[in-house]
Design a protein around this motif. Structure first.
Motif, PDB file in Angstrom:
ATOM      1  N   GLY A   1       0.794  -1.222   0.000  1.00 52.65           N
ATOM      2  CA  GLY A   1       0.000   0.000   0.000  1.00 52.65           C
ATOM      3  C   GLY A   1       0.826   1.272   0.000  1.00 52.65           C
ATOM      4  O   GLY A   1       0.446   2.252  -0.638  1.00 52.65           O
ATOM      5  N   LEU A   2       1.938   1.283   0.704  1.00 50.98           N
ATOM      6  CA  LEU A   2       2.722   2.514   0.804  1.00 50.98           C
ATOM      7  C   LEU A   2       3.969   2.462  -0.071  1.00 50.98           C
ATOM      8  O   LEU A   2       4.704   3.438  -0.155  1.00 50.98           O
ATOM      9  CB  LEU A   2       3.126   2.769   2.267  1.00 50.98           C
ATOM     10  N   GLY A   3       4.181   1.309  -0.655  1.00 50.70           N
ATOM     11  CA  GLY A   3       5.341   1.186  -1.541  1.00 50.70           C
ATOM     12  C   GLY A   3       6.638   1.053  -0.757  1.00 50.70           C
ATOM     13  O   GLY A   3       6.639   0.677   0.413  1.00 50.70           O
ATOM     14  N   PHE A   4       7.775   1.385  -1.399  1.00 49.39           N
ATOM     15  CA  PHE A   4       9.073   1.270  -0.749  1.00 49.39           C
ATOM     16  C   PHE A   4       9.313   2.499   0.122  1.00 49.39           C
ATOM     17  O   PHE A   4       9.205   3.623  -0.342  1.00 49.39           O
ATOM     18  CB  PHE A   4      10.188   1.139  -1.790  1.00 49.39           C
ATOM     19  N   ILE A   5       9.611   2.276   1.370  1.00 50.60           N
ATOM     20  CA  ILE A   5       9.893   3.383   2.288  1.00 50.60           C
ATOM     21  C   ILE A   5      11.294   3.175   2.848  1.00 50.60           C
ATOM     22  O   ILE A   5      11.637   2.075   3.306  1.00 50.60           O
ATOM     23  CB  ILE A   5       8.884   3.425   3.460  1.00 50.60           C
ATOM     24  N   SER A   6      12.099   4.221   2.824  1.00 52.55           N
ATOM     25  CA  SER A   6      13.474   4.064   3.309  1.00 52.55           C
ATOM     26  C   SER A   6      13.497   4.089   4.834  1.00 52.55           C
ATOM     27  O   SER A   6      12.658   4.727   5.472  1.00 52.55           O
ATOM     28  CB  SER A   6      14.365   5.151   2.736  1.00 52.55           C
ATOM     29  N   GLN A   7      14.495   3.395   5.372  1.00 49.47           N
ATOM     30  CA  GLN A   7      14.744   3.382   6.817  1.00 49.47           C
ATOM     31  C   GLN A   7      13.494   3.054   7.618  1.00 49.47           C
ATOM     32  O   GLN A   7      13.199   3.708   8.616  1.00 49.47           O
ATOM     33  CB  GLN A   7      15.280   4.743   7.289  1.00 49.47           C
ATOM     34  N   SER A   8      12.734   2.095   7.158  1.00 50.47           N
ATOM     35  CA  SER A   8      11.445   1.846   7.806  1.00 50.47           C
ATOM     36  C   SER A   8      11.311   0.458   8.398  1.00 50.47           C
ATOM     37  O   SER A   8      10.267   0.114   8.931  1.00 50.47           O
ATOM     38  CB  SER A   8      10.318   2.038   6.785  1.00 50.47           C
ATOM     39  N   ALA A   9      12.352  -0.348   8.276  1.00 49.01           N
ATOM     40  CA  ALA A   9      12.240  -1.723   8.752  1.00 49.01           C
ATOM     41  C   ALA A   9      13.557  -2.166   9.379  1.00 49.01           C
ATOM     42  O   ALA A   9      14.611  -1.582   9.128  1.00 49.01           O
ATOM     43  CB  ALA A   9      11.883  -2.650   7.604  1.00 49.01           C
ATOM     44  N   LEU A  10      13.460  -3.202  10.188  1.00 45.26           N
ATOM     45  CA  LEU A  10      14.619  -3.662  10.956  1.00 45.26           C
ATOM     46  C   LEU A  10      15.170  -4.965  10.407  1.00 45.26           C
ATOM     47  O   LEU A  10      14.432  -5.888  10.106  1.00 45.26           O
ATOM     48  CB  LEU A  10      14.196  -3.878  12.415  1.00 45.26           C
ATOM     49  N   LYS A  11      16.504  -5.000  10.296  1.00 46.75           N
ATOM     50  CA  LYS A  11      17.148  -6.280  10.019  1.00 46.75           C
ATOM     51  C   LYS A  11      18.212  -6.499  11.062  1.00 46.75           C
ATOM     52  O   LYS A  11      18.640  -5.574  11.758  1.00 46.75           O
ATOM     53  CB  LYS A  11      17.731  -6.309   8.603  1.00 46.75           C
ATOM     54  N   LEU A  12      18.674  -7.751  11.179  1.00 43.47           N
ATOM     55  CA  LEU A  12      19.652  -8.068  12.218  1.00 43.47           C
ATOM     56  C   LEU A  12      21.010  -7.496  11.851  1.00 43.47           C
ATOM     57  O   LEU A  12      21.414  -7.465  10.695  1.00 43.47           O
ATOM     58  CB  LEU A  12      19.758  -9.589  12.374  1.00 43.47           C
ATOM     59  N   ARG A  13      21.739  -7.026  12.855  1.00 44.83           N
ATOM     60  CA  ARG A  13      23.075  -6.499  12.635  1.00 44.83           C
ATOM     61  C   ARG A  13      24.035  -7.623  12.254  1.00 44.83           C
ATOM     62  O   ARG A  13      23.762  -8.787  12.535  1.00 44.83           O
ATOM     63  CB  ARG A  13      23.575  -5.824  13.912  1.00 44.83           C
ATOM     64  N   PRO A  14      25.156  -7.267  11.630  1.00 44.39           N
ATOM     65  CA  PRO A  14      26.112  -8.295  11.186  1.00 44.39           C
ATOM     66  C   PRO A  14      26.558  -9.232  12.305  1.00 44.39           C
ATOM     67  O   PRO A  14      26.763 -10.422  12.068  1.00 44.39           O
ATOM     68  CB  PRO A  14      27.308  -7.481  10.659  1.00 44.39           C
ATOM     69  N   GLU A  15      26.681  -8.720  13.543  1.00 42.78           N
ATOM     70  CA  GLU A  15      27.103  -9.597  14.652  1.00 42.78           C
ATOM     71  C   GLU A  15      26.110 -10.719  14.895  1.00 42.78           C
ATOM     72  O   GLU A  15      26.440 -11.733  15.505  1.00 42.78           O
ATOM     73  CB  GLU A  15      27.222  -8.835  15.985  1.00 42.78           C
ATOM     74  N   TYR A  16      24.868 -10.496  14.429  1.00 46.89           N
ATOM     75  CA  TYR A  16      23.839 -11.507  14.638  1.00 46.89           C
ATOM     76  C   TYR A  16      23.571 -12.327  13.381  1.00 46.89           C
ATOM     77  O   TYR A  16      22.586 -13.054  13.314  1.00 46.89           O
ATOM     78  CB  TYR A  16      22.539 -10.850  15.145  1.00 46.89           C
ATOM     79  N   ALA A  17      24.475 -12.204  12.399  1.00 51.40           N
ATOM     80  CA  ALA A  17      24.276 -12.929  11.140  1.00 51.40           C
ATOM     81  C   ALA A  17      23.995 -14.430  11.316  1.00 51.40           C
ATOM     82  O   ALA A  17      23.184 -14.991  10.603  1.00 51.40           O
ATOM     83  CB  ALA A  17      25.467 -12.713  10.208  1.00 51.40           C
ATOM     84  N   PRO A  18      24.672 -15.096  12.265  1.00 50.21           N
ATOM     85  CA  PRO A  18      24.381 -16.532  12.419  1.00 50.21           C
ATOM     86  C   PRO A  18      22.932 -16.817  12.822  1.00 50.21           C
ATOM     87  O   PRO A  18      22.470 -17.943  12.701  1.00 50.21           O
ATOM     88  CB  PRO A  18      25.335 -16.978  13.538  1.00 50.21           C
ATOM     89  N   TRP A  19      22.206 -15.796  13.313  1.00 49.09           N
ATOM     90  CA  TRP A  19      20.817 -15.989  13.722  1.00 49.09           C
ATOM     91  C   TRP A  19      19.858 -15.266  12.789  1.00 49.09           C
ATOM     92  O   TRP A  19      18.681 -15.122  13.091  1.00 49.09           O
ATOM     93  CB  TRP A  19      20.629 -15.505  15.170  1.00 49.09           C
ATOM     94  N   ASP A  20      20.388 -14.806  11.648  1.00 50.51           N
ATOM     95  CA  ASP A  20      19.573 -14.061  10.706  1.00 50.51           C
ATOM     96  C   ASP A  20      19.202 -14.989   9.543  1.00 50.51           C
ATOM     97  O   ASP A  20      20.060 -15.380   8.758  1.00 50.51           O
ATOM     98  CB  ASP A  20      20.363 -12.856  10.182  1.00 50.51           C
ATOM     99  N   ALA A  21      17.918 -15.351   9.445  1.00 50.96           N
ATOM    100  CA  ALA A  21      17.500 -16.292   8.401  1.00 50.96           C
ATOM    101  C   ALA A  21      17.870 -15.784   7.014  1.00 50.96           C
ATOM    102  O   ALA A  21      18.222 -16.572   6.130  1.00 50.96           O
ATOM    103  CB  ALA A  21      16.004 -16.535   8.493  1.00 50.96           C
ATOM    104  N   GLU A  22      17.826 -14.473   6.811  1.00 54.78           N
ATOM    105  CA  GLU A  22      18.148 -13.927   5.487  1.00 54.78           C
ATOM    106  C   GLU A  22      19.629 -14.031   5.167  1.00 54.78           C
ATOM    107  O   GLU A  22      20.024 -14.072   4.004  1.00 54.78           O
ATOM    108  CB  GLU A  22      17.683 -12.473   5.398  1.00 54.78           C
ATOM    109  N   ALA A  23      20.474 -14.078   6.224  1.00 52.02           N
ATOM    110  CA  ALA A  23      21.906 -14.210   5.982  1.00 52.02           C
ATOM    111  C   ALA A  23      22.296 -15.675   5.846  1.00 52.02           C
ATOM    112  O   ALA A  23      23.187 -16.029   5.085  1.00 52.02           O
ATOM    113  CB  ALA A  23      22.689 -13.560   7.121  1.00 52.02           C
ATOM    114  N   ARG A  24      21.625 -16.542   6.616  1.00 51.53           N
ATOM    115  CA  ARG A  24      22.015 -17.952   6.631  1.00 51.53           C
ATOM    116  C   ARG A  24      21.489 -18.735   5.455  1.00 51.53           C
ATOM    117  O   ARG A  24      22.132 -19.655   4.971  1.00 51.53           O
ATOM    118  CB  ARG A  24      21.478 -18.628   7.896  1.00 51.53           C
ATOM    119  N   PHE A  25      20.279 -18.385   5.023  1.00 54.18           N
ATOM    120  CA  PHE A  25      19.658 -19.193   3.977  1.00 54.18           C
ATOM    121  C   PHE A  25      19.479 -18.350   2.727  1.00 54.18           C
ATOM    122  O   PHE A  25      19.358 -17.140   2.798  1.00 54.18           O
ATOM    123  CB  PHE A  25      18.296 -19.703   4.445  1.00 54.18           C
TER     124      PHE A  25
END
Lengths: 371, 349, 95
Positions: A279-303
């Motif tokens: 509905g609102l399209g792409f919005i910058s700085q509007s969502a959270l992802k895991l920091r690099p230190e947490y990459a082993p627990w980040d599904a987007e980084a692991r898979f």
């Protein structure tokens, strides 16, 4: 129930309702947006529109984290189950949201290992109980819920649980409000601010709404008296030509928010450069992802997550309803192709979605009345 | 519940059968009306749904009903699948205005199930049948492969003799009638939810599973001529049963929210999980619709039955809005109470 | 978003992360790591997805109900509501 029943007192509700009537200028039409989906749900559940004069229009905002999730993210989460033989854990809110090949509930019916949980800690426990399986927590929610995910990730890291990961769909409220304010279709007089998000971020982040856009903001609780009192406060500001941020929910919301929660967020998450909102399209700085230190627990980084962008069917007007431009029943699909039984978009599934709330609590009454 | 259909019916078009289709809500109704009835009972398409089927033999009217019982875990505070299997069918007969006479019981057991478990459930069924004054006269047993049956599935079919004084039908419901329930709602559903152990909630709560025949009998003794309709609300809760009645009689069911009895524990669990007690399953309650003028006498007769102390008049029937259930809050706010699509799902938002 | 319910802390086992809360006779185990300082038994907190989000202030709740009771009764209520203005809070020196 303490701190609930007192705020449903019929006598006080009647008084507040009369005060609202007294404060409204009959020649004026007021458009007040409640940002938070929980407020949308409360407004319908408590039939608050019955208590307001007809020239106050409550406009439903985009603060429903399930509603704003693009369909592609559901599909990506579901693909991990098959791909990685993973257990997908998520909240009840997500279970019926339609993906391209069905909702998580439908996938579960076909044998996919999808478990409903009531806390991110439940998902972590699942991982500890099944060390031979990957457990992916499909995280949703605004700033209210993100700190809980953050603390869970901290715990996973402390304990060294290596088969646990989070697929983060956490989003932040301020960019969504800004997108609404900047939208040319928007004509709003004031905002009912999100009460529980504010327990985390406090009142300061909304200052720009009053200062730069000249709109009153009142942070509100979720009981009928909270919402009515907040509307009183907004009307008083409008009557006096003022625009400031006020905190009606003082019993639970600290001005400065929650330091431990903000610290947990800062430790674990960082802002994505941009994120797609239904509905609102792409919005910058509007969502959270895991920091690099947490990459082993980040599904987007692991898979390998496909990153497919799937849009709603063309006829669906989820975006306009999310922005408050259209009322649910004004969407062409409402009540016909799109019902709670066969939802096209998440707004018809999520209990906070404007369409579901309208359909379940109001629509049948007005439809039946017109028969 | 046995099945007939309410017009208009659309063909069932879902690609697959999902859990929602068994939850007793809208999806279930669509399956029954759109696939099962047209296939098996084409002559009955358009008739309203009822708890039992009726057969007349000479001067005697008999009620027939069947129900399957699937629950996880098998045992929970207040009862077990065996109790549900007996009480559930007894209650359908009672709600249909019949004196329950006999049950047949069909059991499907998962291979590997400890004998103790089967034994415990057979004993539970025997005890429940004794309490309900009904005889289990036969049945069948099958064993299926491991992984196929959640331990145990039980189907019971029941037969009863319809009380000649009973004249129950949605068509007899009138504006001005009152809606009565025999006790607090939501006990069973929340008990089972907590018993699953998926969520860290604890409460002193038990399933309300019991025979409601004494309540039906009391109503027939006291106000038979003014008793319009009864139902034992199970999955889908009070909301589902009242919605079915509203659709079948074309009128409006208006609930007085404050008057609906709900235990504190059920309320607390529902608030925490974002659930509505009106949608939560019951296994030991009766809803009765009674002519307005007889409602107080009906209520008193229920309260005299042991276990009926919390019976309450919870609402009334009105002419409009048609086919709709409304709930009015203490302060006057009125909302529509619809049937759910499938099972109620807890929410965090 | 955000279903959050008020509950009373009834027990805090040793270990520090968890507490038992009670909501209308239902008990739930929740995580209290988001509260600083840690709460004590008897305090009321707001619960969301198994975590305590914030403390609930009895004084603020009572004050709010007092204001609601006075609504429409006199202009003093108006003045007091105005006193919750964000701008004033900044002047009062809260960092």
């Amino acid at each position: 129930m303490k701190y609930v029943d007192e705020f449903r007192d019929p006598r006080l509700i009647k008084q507040a309702s009369e005060e609202i009537r007294r404060l409204t200028d009959p020649s004026r039409h007021y458009r007040i947006m409640e940002v938070c989906g929980g407020h949308t749900h409360a407004i319908y559940r408590f039939a608050l529109a019955d208590l307001l004069p007809p020239n106050i229009e409550l406009v439903h905002g985009p603060g429903c984290p399930v509603c704003v999730l693009p369909m592609g993210r559901i599909d990506e989460g579901l693909s991990l189950v098959e791909q990685e033989r993973a257990i997908l854990a998520t909240f009840g809110d997500v279970m019926r949201v339609p993906g391209r090949h069905g909702s998580p509930l439908e996938h579960q019916a076909r044998g996919a290992d999808i478990r409903m949980v009531y806390s991110p800690l439940d998902a972590l426990r699942l991982a500890q109980d099944h060390p031979d399986r990957e457990v992916v927590f499909f995280a949703i929610g605004f700033e209210t819920t993100a700190p809980s995910t953050a603390l869970t990730l901290r715990r996973a890291r402390e304990l060294g649980v290596s088969n646990f990961s989070v697929f983060s769909n956490h989003v932040t409220i301020v960019p969504a409000i800004r997108a609404i304010l900047d939208s040319p279709d928007m004509r709003l007089d004031g905002f009912i601010g999100p009460g529980h998000v504010s327990t985390v971020i406090g009142a300061r982040p909304y200052a720009f709404i009053a200062r730069d856009y000249g709109k009153p903001v009142v942070i509100s609780g979720f009981e009928p008296l909270d919402l009515l009192q907040s509307i009183v406060m907004i009307l008083r500001q409008l009557g006096a030509g003022r625009a400031v941020v006020e905190n009606q929910y003082g019993r639970a919301v600290p001005w400065d928010g929650s330091l431990p929660a903000l610290r947990a967020l800062a430790d674990v998450f960082e802002l994505r450069p941009y994120f797609e909102w239904r509905g609102l399209g792409f919005i910058s700085q509007s969502a959270l992802k895991l920091r690099p230190e947490y990459a082993p627990w980040d599904a987007e980084a692991r898979f390998a997550v496909a990153g497919v962008q799937i849009t709603d069917p063309k006829a669906a007007q989820c975006g306009e309803v999310l922005k408050g431009v259209l009322k649910p029943h004004q969407c062409k699909l409402f009540g016909r192709e799109c019902t709670p039984e066969q939802p096209v978009g998440a707004l018809m599934v999520s209990s906070e979605g404007a369409c579901a709330a309208y359909f379940n609590y109001v629509h049948r009454r007005t439809a039946a009345a017109s028969v | 519940m046995t099945l007939l259909a309410a017009a208009p019916t659309t063909r069932f078009a879902d690609r697959q059968i999902d859990m929602a289709h068994g939850a007793g809500g809208k999806a279930s109704r669509r399956l029954v009306e759109g696939l099962i009835v047209p296939a098996l009972m084409a002559a009955s398409v358009g008739d309203p749904l009822s708890d039992a089927a009726y057969v007349t033999l000479g001067d005697t009217r008999l009620a027939f009903t069947t129900d399957s019982f699937v629950v996880r875990p098998l045992r929970f505070a207040g009862g077990s699948i065996g109790d549900l299997a007996v009480n559930g069918t007894v209650n359908d007969l009672a709600a249909g205005g019949a004196v329950p006479i006999a049950l047949l019981c069909s059991v499907i057991v998962e291979a590997g199930t400890p004998t103790d478990i089967l034994n415990a459930e057979m004993e539970a069924m025997g005890a429940a049948a004794d309490r309900a004054r009904v005889r289990i006269v036969g049945g069948d047993t099958k064993v299926v492969e491991h992984g196929k049956a959640d331990g145990l599935y039980i189907t019971t079919s029941g037969i009863g003799r319809v009380d000649p004084r009973a004249a129950l039908s949605p068509a007899s419901v009138r504006p001005g009638d009152r809606i009565i329930v025999t006790g607090p709602i939501g006990d069973h559903g929340i008990t089972v939810l907590l018993a699953r152990g998926d969520i860290d909630l604890a409460a002193d709560l038990r399933s309300d599973t019991r025979s409601v025949y004494p309540f039906a009998a009391a109503l027939l003794d006291e106000v038979a001529a003014d008793l319009r309709w009864m139902r034992d609300p199970t999955r889908g809760g009070l909301a589902t049963s009242l919605n079915e009645l509203a659709r079948d009689c074309g009128l409006s069911m208006v609930l007085d929210e404050e008057r609906v009895p709900v235990r504190d524990e059920v309320r607390g669990a529902c608030e925490l999980l974002g659930l509505d007690p009106l949608h939560i399953a019951n296994e030991g309650q009766l809803i009765a619709v009674v002519a307005g003028g007889s409602a107080d006498r009906a209520l008193e007769s229920l309260r005299r039955v042991p276990g009926g102390e919390s019976a309450a008049i919870v609402g009334r029937v009105e002419a409009a809005p048609a086919r709709t259930v409304l709930a009015v809050a203490a302060y006057g706010g009125t909302r529509v109470v619809d049937m759910l699509v499938g099972d109620p799902l807890p929410r965090i938002c | 978003m955000c279903l959050a319910i008020p509950g009373r802390i009834v027990d805090i086992p040793a270990g520090g992360h968890l507490a038992t809360v009670e909501v209308s006779k239902v008990r739930r185990t929740i995580n209290i790591d988001l509260l600083e300082p840690p709460p004590a038994a008897g305090e009321w907190v707001l619960i969301h997805v198994g975590f305590a989000m914030s403390r609930i202030s009895a004084d603020e709740a009572a004050e709010q109900l007092r204001l609601l009771a006075m609504l429409g009764e006199d202009a003093q209520a108006m003045a007091e509501l105005d006193g919750y203005q964000f701008g004033d809070a900044a002047e009062k020196g809260s960092s």
